[in-house]
Design a protein around this motif. Structure first.
Motif, PDB file in Angstrom:
ATOM      1  N   VAL A 260       0.631  -1.353  -0.009  1.00 57.07           N
ATOM      2  CA  VAL A 260      -0.107   0.021  -0.042  1.00 57.07           C
ATOM      3  C   VAL A 260       1.070   1.144  -0.060  1.00 57.07           C
ATOM      4  N   ALA A 261       2.065   1.278   0.719  1.00 59.60           N
ATOM      5  CA  ALA A 261       3.053   2.265   1.002  1.00 59.60           C
ATOM      6  C   ALA A 261       3.605   2.687  -0.680  1.00 59.60           C
ATOM      7  N   ALA A 262       3.944   1.493  -1.450  1.00 59.40           N
ATOM      8  CA  ALA A 262       4.435   1.606  -2.747  1.00 59.40           C
ATOM      9  C   ALA A 262       3.263   2.291  -3.710  1.00 59.40           C
ATOM     10  N   PHE A 263       2.298   1.572  -3.553  1.00 60.52           N
ATOM     11  CA  PHE A 263       1.139   1.991  -4.333  1.00 60.52           C
ATOM     12  C   PHE A 263       0.941   3.532  -4.006  1.00 60.52           C
ATOM     13  N   ALA A 264       0.966   4.090  -3.019  1.00 62.49           N
ATOM     14  CA  ALA A 264       0.547   5.477  -2.541  1.00 62.49           C
ATOM     15  C   ALA A 264       1.746   6.238  -3.089  1.00 62.49           C
ATOM     16  N   GLU A 265       2.807   5.837  -3.209  1.00 69.18           N
ATOM     17  CA  GLU A 265       4.180   6.457  -3.845  1.00 69.18           C
ATOM     18  C   GLU A 265       3.683   6.643  -5.445  1.00 69.18           C
ATOM     19  N   VAL A 266       3.335   5.594  -5.947  1.00 68.60           N
ATOM     20  CA  VAL A 266       2.944   5.475  -7.241  1.00 68.60           C
ATOM     21  C   VAL A 266       1.852   6.785  -7.548  1.00 68.60           C
ATOM     22  N   ARG A 267       0.883   6.659  -6.795  1.00 69.60           N
ATOM     23  CA  ARG A 267      -0.002   7.777  -6.950  1.00 69.60           C
ATOM     24  C   ARG A 267       0.595   9.201  -6.781  1.00 69.60           C
TER      25      ARG A 267
ATOM     26  N   ALA B 162      -6.612  -5.570  -5.577  1.00 71.21           N
ATOM     27  CA  ALA B 162      -7.502  -4.478  -5.845  1.00 71.21           C
ATOM     28  C   ALA B 162      -7.888  -3.624  -4.448  1.00 71.21           C
ATOM     29  N   ALA B 163      -7.980  -4.140  -3.278  1.00 73.72           N
ATOM     30  CA  ALA B 163      -8.191  -3.706  -2.289  1.00 73.72           C
ATOM     31  C   ALA B 163      -6.980  -2.750  -1.900  1.00 73.72           C
ATOM     32  N   ASP B 164      -5.720  -3.047  -2.147  1.00 69.54           N
ATOM     33  CA  ASP B 164      -4.494  -2.419  -1.777  1.00 69.54           C
ATOM     34  C   ASP B 164      -4.517  -1.434  -2.499  1.00 69.54           C
ATOM     35  N   LEU B 165      -4.725  -1.274  -4.083  1.00 69.64           N
ATOM     36  CA  LEU B 165      -4.927  -0.179  -4.629  1.00 69.64           C
ATOM     37  C   LEU B 165      -5.973   0.761  -4.353  1.00 69.64           C
ATOM     38  N   GLU B 166      -6.934   0.347  -3.991  1.00 69.81           N
ATOM     39  CA  GLU B 166      -7.786   1.412  -3.374  1.00 69.81           C
ATOM     40  C   GLU B 166      -7.652   2.065  -2.172  1.00 69.81           C
ATOM     41  N   ALA B 167      -6.884   1.258  -1.421  1.00 70.89           N
ATOM     42  CA  ALA B 167      -6.498   1.843   0.089  1.00 70.89           C
ATOM     43  C   ALA B 167      -5.339   2.871  -0.190  1.00 70.89           C
ATOM     44  N   ALA B 168      -4.582   2.806  -1.464  1.00 69.26           N
ATOM     45  CA  ALA B 168      -3.539   3.716  -1.658  1.00 69.26           C
ATOM     46  C   ALA B 168      -4.216   4.874  -2.759  1.00 69.26           C
ATOM     47  N   GLY B 169      -5.444   4.992  -2.667  1.00 73.08           N
ATOM     48  CA  GLY B 169      -6.391   6.038  -3.397  1.00 73.08           C
ATOM     49  C   GLY B 169      -6.590   6.074  -4.940  1.00 73.08           C
ATOM     50  N   PHE B 170      -6.553   4.497  -5.389  1.00 77.82           N
ATOM     51  CA  PHE B 170      -6.394   4.445  -7.059  1.00 77.82           C
ATOM     52  C   PHE B 170      -8.180   4.019  -7.021  1.00 77.82           C
TER      53      PHE B 170
ATOM     54  N   GLY C 252      -5.156   0.848 -12.742  1.00 74.78           N
ATOM     55  CA  GLY C 252      -5.685   2.082 -11.666  1.00 74.78           C
ATOM     56  C   GLY C 252      -5.837   3.392 -12.101  1.00 74.78           C
ATOM     57  N   ALA C 253      -6.417   4.080 -11.582  1.00 70.66           N
ATOM     58  CA  ALA C 253      -6.705   5.599 -12.158  1.00 70.66           C
ATOM     59  C   ALA C 253      -6.320   6.563 -10.966  1.00 70.66           C
ATOM     60  N   ALA C 254      -5.210   7.548 -11.115  1.00 72.45           N
ATOM     61  CA  ALA C 254      -4.954   8.274  -9.978  1.00 72.45           C
ATOM     62  C   ALA C 254      -6.363   9.249  -9.868  1.00 72.45           C
TER      63      ALA C 254
END
Length: 253
Positions: A109-116, A172-180, A251-253
């Motif tokens: 989730v932290a990595a996905f948040a960095e991506v966003r 999918a849940a982790d992506l959504e948790a990061a804001g995607f 995923g869409a930012a």
């Protein structure tokens, strides 16, 4: 390790999915692409061809992979980078792509948040993950060989890392948790083709973390012989083909 990975594993396991992911990337008409966990540049090369007008920045945590990849795909800008602490400003890219790398991130989730963070508003994140071990003909055969070679304590890298993030609902849940917003989620099975089961075994035993696990446990040559024998029994002696299942997300930012 990068040379063995590139010679024995990249064409068999990764190029078929790199072609698919690059086609998806090109259809988005990006101008600034960031690739995470680029490895030896299998996907990087495909991205450069699929999006020739885009600036491609390829990154990997492993400096040896960066050195190898920069020689293989010199059309991209290569940097050593930790996906959880990306050295890029906010909103600097309109597409981030990661092929079979997210399973290695300690905090996904932290990595996905960095991506966003590094994506511009409306930017996209394309990634794929392997399905369960049993849906991958080559990896399942390698693990069967390791189980036979070490019945009491087989290396567990394959089921726990590459195939350890194999529930698409969790991804999918982790992506959504990061804001995607998850725009697309697809199961995809492609065929891998290798000159022999022995080549694939050599790739895993010399070009992945399986190598270190085998070195810690016993006679490397004897283990190689057992793994090759088991894989050949399962896949055949000559040119071999096996199905490989993965999940693709956008995923869409």
């Amino acid at each position: 390790m990068p040379a063995a990975y590139e010679r024995y594993l990249a064409p068999v396991l990764f190029r078929p999915f790199a072609e698919d992911l690059a086609a998806r990337a090109g259809a988005l008409h990006p101008l600034r692409i960031l690739e995470l966990a680029a490895g030896t540049g299998v996907l990087t090369s495909e991205l450069l061809a699929a999006a020739p007008s885009a600036e491609v920045t390829a990154t990997d945590l492993n400096e040896a992979m960066v050195a190898f990849g920069s020689a293989r795909a010199p059309g991209a800008v290569w940097r050593q980078a930790d996906a959880q602490r990306l050295p890029f400003p906010d909103g600097g890219f309109d597409l981030v792509v990661c092929q079979f790398g997210v399973m290695f991130f300690p905090d996904k989730v932290a990595a996905f948040a960095e991506v966003r963070r590094v994506l511009a508003p409306g930017g996209r994140f394309l990634l794929n993950t392997w399905g369960p071990l049993g849906t991958h003909g080559f990896d399942a055969a390698v693990q069967a060989g390791l189980d036979r070679a070490f019945p009491a304590d087989p290396p567990r890298f394959l089921p726990t890392v590459p195939h350890g993030y194999a529930d698409p609902a969790v991804v999918a849940a982790d992506l959504e948790a990061a804001g995607f917003a998850v725009e697309e989620q697809q199961e995809l099975t492609l065929q891998g083709r290798a000159a022999s089961a022995a080549d694939v075994a050599t790739g895993f035993l010399s070009g992945t973390p399986v190598r270190a696990a085998v070195e810690e446990r016993g006679d490397e040559r004897a283990v190689r012989d057992i793994v090759i024998e088991e894989m050949t029994a399962r896949l055949g002696p000559g040119p071999v083909t096996a199905p490989m299942t993965a999940y693709v997300f956008r995923g869409a930012a």
